[in-house]
Motif scaffolding. Structure first.
Motif, PDB file in Angstrom:
ATOM      1  N   UNK A  18      52.767  35.513  44.058  1.00 16.82           N
ATOM      2  CA  UNK A  18      52.471  35.822  42.665  1.00 16.82           C
ATOM      3  C   UNK A  18      50.982  36.104  42.459  1.00 16.82           C
ATOM      4  N   UNK A  19      50.115  35.409  43.186  1.00 13.83           N
ATOM      5  CA  UNK A  19      48.677  35.634  43.017  1.00 13.83           C
ATOM      6  C   UNK A  19      48.292  37.027  43.500  1.00 13.83           C
ATOM      7  N   UNK A  20      48.711  37.372  44.704  1.00 12.33           N
ATOM      8  CA  UNK A  20      48.376  38.686  45.249  1.00 12.33           C
ATOM      9  C   UNK A  20      48.953  39.824  44.433  1.00 12.33           C
ATOM     10  N   UNK A  21      50.214  39.673  43.992  1.00 15.91           N
ATOM     11  CA  UNK A  21      50.850  40.734  43.211  1.00 15.91           C
ATOM     12  C   UNK A  21      50.164  40.912  41.858  1.00 15.91           C
ATOM     13  N   UNK A  22      49.797  39.793  41.229  1.00 20.86           N
ATOM     14  CA  UNK A  22      49.086  39.888  39.958  1.00 20.86           C
ATOM     15  C   UNK A  22      47.730  40.562  40.131  1.00 20.86           C
ATOM     16  N   UNK A  23      47.015  40.212  41.185  1.00 18.68           N
ATOM     17  CA  UNK A  23      45.711  40.827  41.438  1.00 18.68           C
ATOM     18  C   UNK A  23      45.862  42.324  41.695  1.00 18.68           C
ATOM     19  N   UNK A  24      46.862  42.703  42.491  1.00 20.37           N
ATOM     20  CA  UNK A  24      47.087  44.127  42.766  1.00 20.37           C
ATOM     21  C   UNK A  24      47.325  44.894  41.467  1.00 20.37           C
ATOM     22  N   UNK A 325      36.668  32.813  43.387  1.00 16.15           N
ATOM     23  CA  UNK A 325      35.244  33.032  43.614  1.00 16.15           C
ATOM     24  C   UNK A 325      35.025  34.297  44.433  1.00 16.15           C
ATOM     25  N   UNK A 326      33.776  34.741  44.411  1.00 19.91           N
ATOM     26  CA  UNK A 326      33.292  35.768  45.330  1.00 19.91           C
ATOM     27  C   UNK A 326      32.420  35.069  46.366  1.00 19.91           C
ATOM     28  N   UNK A 327      32.656  35.352  47.632  1.00 18.57           N
ATOM     29  CA  UNK A 327      31.919  34.689  48.701  1.00 18.57           C
ATOM     30  C   UNK A 327      30.430  35.018  48.637  1.00 18.57           C
ATOM     31  N   UNK A 352      43.502  38.451  36.266  1.00 21.28           N
ATOM     32  CA  UNK A 352      42.427  38.872  35.370  1.00 21.28           C
ATOM     33  C   UNK A 352      41.059  38.431  35.886  1.00 21.28           C
ATOM     34  N   UNK A 353      41.001  37.221  36.416  1.00 15.57           N
ATOM     35  CA  UNK A 353      39.720  36.697  36.906  1.00 15.57           C
ATOM     36  C   UNK A 353      39.221  37.496  38.095  1.00 15.57           C
ATOM     37  N   UNK A 364      36.747  35.688  31.245  1.00 20.57           N
ATOM     38  CA  UNK A 364      36.906  35.011  29.959  1.00 20.57           C
ATOM     39  C   UNK A 364      37.126  33.519  30.129  1.00 20.57           C
ATOM     40  N   UNK A 365      37.459  33.086  31.337  1.00 20.05           N
ATOM     41  CA  UNK A 365      37.683  31.673  31.632  1.00 20.05           C
ATOM     42  C   UNK A 365      36.450  31.114  32.348  1.00 20.05           C
ATOM     43  N   UNK A 366      36.161  29.857  32.090  1.00 21.11           N
ATOM     44  CA  UNK A 366      35.056  29.202  32.782  1.00 21.11           C
ATOM     45  C   UNK A 366      35.532  28.769  34.160  1.00 21.11           C
TER      46      UNK A 366
END
Length: 388
Positions: A18-24, A325-327, A352-353, A364-366
């Motif tokens: 679900x994470x990868x598909x949402x990001x795609x 995060x971004x490395x 979204x993040x 939009x999220x901390x």
């Protein structure tokens, strides 16, 4: 058989849950061309398809509350947004409490949740039994009731996001494992798969329990530990209650259940489970432990046999919170992993993040508490991983 894969991509997402598909989807929708998602097996075949499907905002951390609220918002209208029905029901979460410290913590959490618009509240044991009729209240001090929480079907969510990502031009490749990731002078240059090489300068690690391996390919330590979790399904119950929460959780023991068809889904986190990629469904010892708890908290369940079950993997971080995060060490590496059992409900916000981080936009999220460097030696020495 060697399959054809793109020789280059703007961004490669590793992991088809679900994470990868949402990001795609979110990257492609935002106008990024050349989005490629790689999945070593079939979409949603890892932890996503083994998830109980719970979606909640009843957290004790403000950022997680907001992320959970976004999940509830999107899943409540997922069919209209993406043309995929996901069987979303908002029947609430009920946490059963029998320790005074837990009652105090949940009381404080409810106040925080209420401040963010979550209609949770503390209830007495008698009301808890009216909400979840299968429970027994002996030894209970109180319960926390969050009526706005719910559940949905994880595999359907993945299929909806994947189809939407394709409509926006993303390429999704199944049965294609990542073997290595090459970099030069701290910059990603290509992703090496079992079917060929993809030139790219941007990679998103959304590999769940396998994320540590992906990080190792680049010399980046991603502290995710795989841990088996088992779920079982009862035979049909002759007297299944007319109403029952999306999830009833005995908080001290981590035993939980919810209606599934004409029976129940049962879950329990065995405290003696050891880390590793063990996916064997081993019912006997696990069921003995679960049975000891159910005999006290929901004894009617013991009158019914088990029809089937499965084992899946949690992706656990040291503080049980996700990494978004971004490395700082490898240019082009974005990370969305370590959800510790909460990945399904956090799928919408995570997409979204990562989209925003990719574009250099403040989300939009901390997400301050979810950065990778909180696990550095300096942060650990300062005690900075105490997130609740």
């Amino acid at each position: 058989m060697t399959r054809s894969i793109p020789t280059e991509a703007t961004v490669v997402i590793i992991g088809g849950g679900v994470i990868g598909a949402s990001i795609a989807f979110h990257l492609a929708q935002s106008g990024v061309e050349g989005v490629v998602l790689l999945e070593r097996d079939e979409l949603a075949c890892g932890s996503t398809c083994k998830a109980a499907g719970g979606v909640r905002a009843s957290f004790s951390n403000a950022a997680n509350i907001e992320i959970g609220l976004r999940g509830l918002e999107i899943y409540s209208q997922f069919g209209q947004l993406y043309g995929q029905e996901i069987d979303f029901h908002r029947d609430g979460y009920l946490y059963l409490l029998s320790d005074p410290t837990d009652v105090e913590v949940f009381t404080e959490s409810v106040a925080l949740q209420n401040a963010h618009g979550v209609p949770s509240r503390m209830v007495d044991p008698e009301e808890a039994k009216r909400i979840s009729p299968l429970i027994e209240t002996g030894g209970m001090l109180a319960a926390c009731w969050s009526p706005g929480d719910g559940k949905a079907t994880p595999e359907s969510v993945v299929m909806g996001y994947a189809a939407a990502a394709r409509r926006h031009g993303a390429t999704i490749i199944r049965n294609c494992a990542v073997i290595d990731i090459a970099s030069t002078n701290g910059t990603i240059t290509e992703v090496i798969t079992e079917h060929g090489r993809i030139t790219t300068h941007q990679v998103v690690c959304a590999a769940g329990a396998w994320s540590r391996e992906i990080g190792d390919m680049l010399g980046v330590h991603i502290p995710v530990t795989p841990m088996r979790r088992q779920i079982a399904f009862t035979e049909p119950l002759a007297e299944l209650p007319d109403h029952s929460p999306s999830l009833t959780i005995d908080f001290p023991s981590n035993f939980y259940f919810h209606p599934e068809g004409k029976g129940l889904l049962l879950g329990w986190s065995d405290p003696d489970e050891t880390e590793g990629f063990n996916l064997r469904f081993e019912l006997e010892d696990w069921l003995l432990g679960l049975g000891e708890i159910a005999a006290i908290r929901a004894p009617a369940i013991l009158d019914y046999g088990i029809s089937t079950g499965w084992a899946g993997l949690y992706e656990i971080t040291p503080d049980r919170n996700q990494i978004l995060d971004r490395s700082n060490d490898i240019d082009g590496l974005l990370i969305a992993t370590g959800y510790s059992g909460h990945g399904f409900l956090m799928g919408p916000a995570s997409g979204e993040i990562i989209r925003d981080l990719y574009h250099g936009i403040t989300p939009r999220y901390d997400i301050t508490d979810f950065r990778l460097d909180r696990f550095s030696d300096v942060a650990l020495a300062a005690g900075e991983t105490n997130i609740v």
